[in-house]
Design a protein around this motif. Structure first.
Motif, mmCIF file in Angstrom:
data_model
loop_
_atom_site.group_PDB
_atom_site.id
_atom_site.type_symbol
_atom_site.label_atom_id
_atom_site.label_comp_id
_atom_site.label_asym_id
_atom_site.label_seq_id
_atom_site.Cartn_x
_atom_site.Cartn_y
_atom_site.Cartn_z
ATOM 1 N N PRO A 1 0.823 -1.215 0.000
ATOM 2 C CA PRO A 1 0.000 0.000 0.000
ATOM 3 C C PRO A 1 0.856 1.263 0.000
ATOM 4 C CG PRO A 1 -0.802 -1.559 1.620
ATOM 5 C CD PRO A 1 0.503 -2.099 1.109
ATOM 6 N N GLY A 2 0.530 2.194 -0.876
ATOM 7 C CA GLY A 2 1.234 3.464 -0.952
ATOM 8 C C GLY A 2 2.488 3.448 -1.799
ATOM 9 N N LEU A 3 2.908 2.287 -2.279
ATOM 10 C CA LEU A 3 4.135 2.196 -3.069
ATOM 11 C C LEU A 3 3.953 2.889 -4.413
ATOM 12 C CD1 LEU A 3 7.014 0.971 -3.349
ATOM 13 C CD2 LEU A 3 5.924 -0.950 -4.477
ATOM 14 N N ILE A 4 4.843 3.827 -4.703
ATOM 15 C CA ILE A 4 4.796 4.536 -5.980
ATOM 16 C C ILE A 4 5.806 3.927 -6.949
ATOM 17 C CG2 ILE A 4 5.212 6.735 -7.134
ATOM 18 C CD1 ILE A 4 4.187 8.096 -4.587
ATOM 19 N N SER A 5 7.056 3.791 -6.492
ATOM 20 C CA SER A 5 8.085 3.229 -7.371
ATOM 21 C C SER A 5 9.270 2.714 -6.560
ATOM 22 C CB SER A 5 8.577 4.281 -8.370
ATOM 23 O OG SER A 5 9.177 5.362 -7.680
ATOM 24 N N VAL A 6 9.973 1.748 -7.139
ATOM 25 C CA VAL A 6 11.235 1.276 -6.578
ATOM 26 C C VAL A 6 12.319 2.123 -7.231
ATOM 27 C CG1 VAL A 6 12.841 -0.656 -6.405
ATOM 28 C CG2 VAL A 6 10.378 -1.053 -6.188
ATOM 29 N N MET A 7 13.115 2.795 -6.399
ATOM 30 C CA MET A 7 14.089 3.758 -6.927
ATOM 31 C C MET A 7 15.437 3.119 -7.267
ATOM 32 S SD MET A 7 12.370 6.456 -7.063
ATOM 33 C CE MET A 7 13.637 7.656 -7.376
ATOM 34 N N GLU B 1 6.942 6.118 -1.397
ATOM 35 C CA GLU B 1 5.568 5.775 -1.072
ATOM 36 C C GLU B 1 4.817 7.045 -0.702
ATOM 37 O OE1 GLU B 1 5.380 3.052 2.204
ATOM 38 O OE2 GLU B 1 6.220 4.454 3.600
ATOM 39 N N ALA B 2 3.528 7.020 -0.886
ATOM 40 C CA ALA B 2 2.667 8.140 -0.521
ATOM 41 C C ALA B 2 1.509 7.574 0.288
ATOM 42 C CB ALA B 2 2.149 8.849 -1.766
#
Length: 58
Positions: A19-25, A42-43
């Motif tokens: 939950p909230g994961l936007i991207s793996v950097m 994450e947001a």
């Protein structure tokens, strides 16, 4: 005999799984392949429910 079958070495979380994961950097894997580290964005947000407010009151 080569079959062309693929087996994942490791699994890194993807959007929709955490939950909230936007991207793996970034992703770093040790030379022997036994250890890894990654960072991610994450947001997260909160939703508040407010009840009992007077409607139309000014």
């Amino acid at each position: 005999m080569k079959t062309g079958a693929r087996t994942p070495h490791l699994t890194v979380p993807a959007g929709g799984i955490k939950p909230g994961l936007i991207s793996v950097m970034t992703l770093a894997i040790s030379e022997d392949g036994r250890s890894y580290a990654y960072s991610y964005n994450e947001a997260l947000s909160r939703l508040f429910l407010v009840e009992g407010l007077a409607a139309g009151r000014r």
